[in-house]
Design an enzyme around this catalytic site. Structure first.
Site, PDB file in Angstrom:
ATOM      1  N   TYR A   1      -7.805   2.722   7.152  1.00  0.00           N
ATOM      2  CA  TYR A   1      -8.724   2.898   6.023  1.00  0.00           C
ATOM      3  C   TYR A   1     -10.177   2.740   6.431  1.00  0.00           C
ATOM      4  O   TYR A   1     -10.929   2.018   5.791  1.00  0.00           O
ATOM      5  CB  TYR A   1      -8.352   1.933   4.885  1.00  0.00           C
ATOM      6  CG  TYR A   1      -7.111   2.370   4.160  1.00  0.00           C
ATOM      7  CD1 TYR A   1      -7.143   3.444   3.293  1.00  0.00           C
ATOM      8  CD2 TYR A   1      -5.899   1.730   4.383  1.00  0.00           C
ATOM      9  CE1 TYR A   1      -6.003   3.871   2.641  1.00  0.00           C
ATOM     10  CE2 TYR A   1      -4.748   2.154   3.735  1.00  0.00           C
ATOM     11  CZ  TYR A   1      -4.808   3.226   2.865  1.00  0.00           C
ATOM     12  OH  TYR A   1      -3.674   3.656   2.227  1.00  0.00           O
TER      13      TYR A   1
ATOM     14  N   GLU B   1       5.519  10.181   3.787  1.00  0.00           N
ATOM     15  CA  GLU B   1       5.227   8.834   3.332  1.00  0.00           C
ATOM     16  C   GLU B   1       4.805   8.880   1.866  1.00  0.00           C
ATOM     17  O   GLU B   1       4.487   9.941   1.323  1.00  0.00           O
ATOM     18  CB  GLU B   1       4.128   8.169   4.170  1.00  0.00           C
ATOM     19  CG  GLU B   1       3.990   6.675   3.885  1.00  0.00           C
ATOM     20  CD  GLU B   1       3.211   5.914   4.936  1.00  0.00           C
ATOM     21  OE1 GLU B   1       3.268   4.676   4.925  1.00  0.00           O
ATOM     22  OE2 GLU B   1       2.538   6.556   5.767  1.00  0.00           O
TER      23      GLU B   1
ATOM     24  N   ASP C   1       4.735   0.568   3.864  1.00  0.00           N
ATOM     25  CA  ASP C   1       4.665  -0.675   4.622  1.00  0.00           C
ATOM     26  C   ASP C   1       4.489  -1.848   3.667  1.00  0.00           C
ATOM     27  O   ASP C   1       4.630  -1.712   2.455  1.00  0.00           O
ATOM     28  CB  ASP C   1       3.521  -0.609   5.640  1.00  0.00           C
ATOM     29  CG  ASP C   1       2.220  -0.124   5.010  1.00  0.00           C
ATOM     30  OD1 ASP C   1       1.949  -0.487   3.838  1.00  0.00           O
ATOM     31  OD2 ASP C   1       1.471   0.620   5.668  1.00  0.00           O
TER      32      ASP C   1
ATOM     33  N   ASP D   1       0.794  -1.221   0.000  1.00  0.00           N
ATOM     34  CA  ASP D   1       0.000   0.000   0.000  1.00  0.00           C
ATOM     35  C   ASP D   1       0.832   1.279   0.000  1.00  0.00           C
ATOM     36  O   ASP D   1       0.616   2.173  -0.810  1.00  0.00           O
ATOM     37  CB  ASP D   1      -0.927  -0.002   1.219  1.00  0.00           C
ATOM     38  CG  ASP D   1      -1.660   1.302   1.392  1.00  0.00           C
ATOM     39  OD1 ASP D   1      -2.376   1.704   0.461  1.00  0.00           O
ATOM     40  OD2 ASP D   1      -1.511   1.930   2.458  1.00  0.00           O
TER      41      ASP D   1
END
Length: 706
Positions: free
Chosen positions: A399, A626, A228, A225
């Site tokens: 999510y 990120e 990670d 994703d």
């Protein structure tokens, strides 16, 4: 140096677009009262203040000419551009020299036969082959000497040297190079056995081959994703649909830069995984919606971090992580419904079916058949209108869903476009009204969990004669106008001092660039060419690629031949790990380490700056540094559009040197750890703030005077 105004507005309803400059360019930046709140709190606050009118939902893992934002170039035209760091040709562009030793031998850049096409009945997946005086005052005023300082002119730079220097930034070749690299990022995110030519230099070993073994399905492939190693169905499927949307809407720039086949490969890697995840869909609508899980809320022990507790190489997960045995596969079915996931997967397959119609009829037909089955599950198997986390609590907090009516509408619109069956068009309004009813809502920030404007725009472009076309026009107009104005109305985005249309702190570039994609698709179909809407979109793109206070291209490895800086410490596990013979990869050494990542994560777009245009290159700052599948999803389309828009010769090819010339090893650079945000909780230590060691946010934007 020019200062930035409040920004423009566009009158779309009058049938023409025009700039409306603010009367007070020094007015302080407005900030939504809901800034920083969780998405549902934003919605509820807006509903309460507007008698039930929804105002937004979002989530965490929410031309060479001057754009619509005045003075998006921080430099006066009479002043020199920053001196190039690299004296050689731009990396990845014509003139690059030695190939990387770790890269496979040169190829065609397309599929093995060099045709750029897949065989008509290929079911096994595509074959892979990659071939300072003024500066002192500003720095003092910001107390930002530790951060990348704005590039200001040096007194000893002559006009002659300026005239002889030709910038490559924001040219067609620049955008094409960024396009090519944006797709390389998807290679970095692949899981499983990548094959001898489908990998990157540090991603050659197979990984996560056991995924899906607990349910008897090979789920070893697919995409990680973000930074990670978790596979989440919803953002991955969303990303595949947006990539496919780009291939459909803006193929010209992709073709001219030789990247259309690579985009097809990226999409197919994702859709093959969706098909695998739907192996048992005929049995109670069973769909494998997640592999692995993120840290749970309030986690204070190592075990409850789950997969987020592992910072290491993907191929070493099972041998080095003590809690690897806890990794499992999570499913939805008719007893534990997940309408959001079924619908997103359906949309991804339906959009990809359109893309692959020309290259593989058999594969396209298979995608479409499965898309229809997934849609039936989404429509019929959730009579109680349960949200995803009700059935799959492990999706939280990363999510969490705030509703599924927009996902259902998104799927119906794509299925109508793929089949032209009237039933899907008839379903569209019913879907958008189901559950939380988003029929009269234009959207908050287009993203994986807010597909309202994207669904409406897709339905509108797929069926011009749609019975409610006028209503959809109004909704899309309202959204585009809100973003182009960017003045904070209705809890909407606010323009930063330096020109970014800022919505919320978590990955703001994700929202501004996805909204820019919505704007240019809208412009293409319903506005005149080169409209102010397109200029606004170009302004947002230019901001992300260097027209910002620190001359940062927020896409890693896209530096315009050394004119721009790019992030060197993204929050990303595999690229932060050195080769095994150079040492360990761990949270202490790699996550909290001060040195640059050993590998260049080409093409990854980091989250971006805060509302004061402040950003720090800090690997531990996952809010701003990120990377993720959905952050990159709108970029191939936008960059294809930009390459074509800025080109002076119609239909001419944009030549790039092959990927194997890229230098993937990155020097350690200066090993200085930037400070962390005040009040933020990170696992790495941080020193106290001082005048020489400040923290974001700035007290005021560097593009505004005191």
């Amino acid at each position: 140096m020019r200062t930035f105004g409040r920004g423009p507005s566009v009158d779309l309803m009058a049938g023409r677009s025009r700039l409306l400059q603010s009367a007070d360019s020094s007015k302080q930046m407005q900030r939504p009262a809901s800034h920083g709140q969780p998405a549902e709190e934003i919605i509820n606050t807006a509903r309460a203040s507007s008698n039930g009118t929804a105002a937004g939902h979002a989530a965490k893992k929410a031309d060479a000419g001057v754009g619509i934002v005045q003075a998006t170039n921080l430099h006066d035209p009479s002043l020199p551009r920053p001196s190039a760091v690299a004296k050689t040709a731009p990396r990845g562009q014509v003139g690059a020299s030695e190939p990387s030793a770790a890269w496979p031998s040169p190829g065609s850049g397309d599929l093995e036969d060099g045709s750029g096409q897949m065989s008509a009945d290929d079911e096994s997946g595509p074959r892979e082959q990659l071939d300072g005086s003024s500066g002192e005052a500003l720095a003092d005023s910001l107390n930002a000497s530790w951060l990348f300082e704005p590039q200001l002119p040096h007194a000893n730079v002559s006009a002659a040297s300026l005239e002889s220097s030709v910038s490559t930034v924001h040219t067609p070749v620049f955008w094409a190079d960024a396009l090519r690299k944006s797709l390389l990022f998807y290679r970095a995110q692949r899981s499983g056995d990548l094959g001898p030519t489908g990998s990157l230099p540090w991603r050659t070993a197979p990984s996560f081959l056991r995924d899906g073994a607990d349910v008897g399905v090979d789920l070893s492939k697919g995409y990680f994703d973000a930074g990670d190693y978790i596979k989440y169905a919803q953002p991955a499927a969303y990303s595949m649909a947006v990539l496919a949307w780009g291939a459909i809407e803006f193929p010209d720039g992709l073709e001219r830069s030789g990247q259309l086949s690579e985009l097809h490969r990226a999409i197919r890697w994702g859709t093959d995984f969706i098909l695998r995840s739907a192996t048992h869909i005929a049995h109670n609508c069973t769909y494998y919606a997640q592999v692995g899980r993120g840290a749970s809320s309030g986690c204070s022990e190592a075990r409850c971090k789950y997969d987020h507790g592992y910072w290491g190489r993907p191929e070493d997960y099972y041998t080095e992580y003590p809690f690897a045995g806890d990794r499992r596969t999570y499913a939805i079915d008719s007893r534990r419904p997940g309408t959001e996931v079924w619908a997103q997967a359906s949309a991804a397959l339906a959009s990809a079916a359109i893309v692959f119609t020309r290259t593989s009829n058999a594969y396209s037909s298979r995608l479409l058949a499965t898309a229809k089955t997934l849609y039936r599950c989404a429509k019929q198997s959730n009579p109680s209108n349960a949200l995803l986390q009700d059935s799959l609590p492990e999706v939280e907090p990363q999510y969490k869903s705030w509703g599924f009516s927009d996902e259902l509408g998104w799927a119906a619109a794509w299925l109508y476009d793929a089949t032209k069956e009237a039933a899907y068009a008839a379903d569209f309004e019913l879907n958008m009204r189901r559950g939380e009813d988003r029929w009269f809502y234009e959207g908050f920030g287009a993203s994986w969990d807010d597909l309202n404007v994207m669904a409406k725009l897709k339905m509108l472009t797929a069926m011009r004669s749609y019975v409610h076309a006028e209503h959809l026009h109004m909704m899309v107009h309202a959204y585009v106008s809100k973003w182009v104005k960017c003045n904070g109305d209705n809890s909407g985005p606010v323009q930063t001092g330096c020109g970014l249309c800022f919505l919320q702190k978590w990955a703001p570039l994700r929202y501004s660039l996805t909204s820019a994609l919505v704007a240019v698709v809208y412009e293409k179909h319903f506005l005149s060419e080169a409209s102010d809407v397109g200029e606004w979109a170009m302004g947002q793109l230019r901001y992300a690629f260097g027209d910002n206070p620190f001359r940062i291209s927020y896409m890693i490895g896209v530096d315009g031949g050394g004119e721009l800086r790019t992030p060197r410490k993204p929050h990303h596990r595999s690229s932060s790990c050195p080769p095994k013979d150079e040492g360990e990869c761990s949270e202490g050494r790699s996550l909290c380490g001060a040195c640059d990542s050993p590998w260049v994560l080409y093409g990854a777009m980091v989250g971006g700056p805060d509302e004061t245009d402040c950003w720090n290159d800090d690997r531990a700052n996952y809010v701003r540094n990120e990377v993720a599948l959905d952050y990159n999803a709108p970029l191939p389309a936008l960059l294809s559009w930009a390459a074509t828009r800025t080109a002076t010769t119609a239909r001419s090819a944009i030549k790039l040197t092959p990927n194997h010339f890229l230098e993937f090893r990155q020097r350690l650079g200066e090993c200085v750890l930037p400070p962390h945000d005040a009040g933020a909780q990170f696992s790495c230590p941080s020193g106290e703030a001082t005048d020489d060691n400040p923290r974001c946010p700035f007290k005021y934007s560097p593009c505004k005077r005191k």
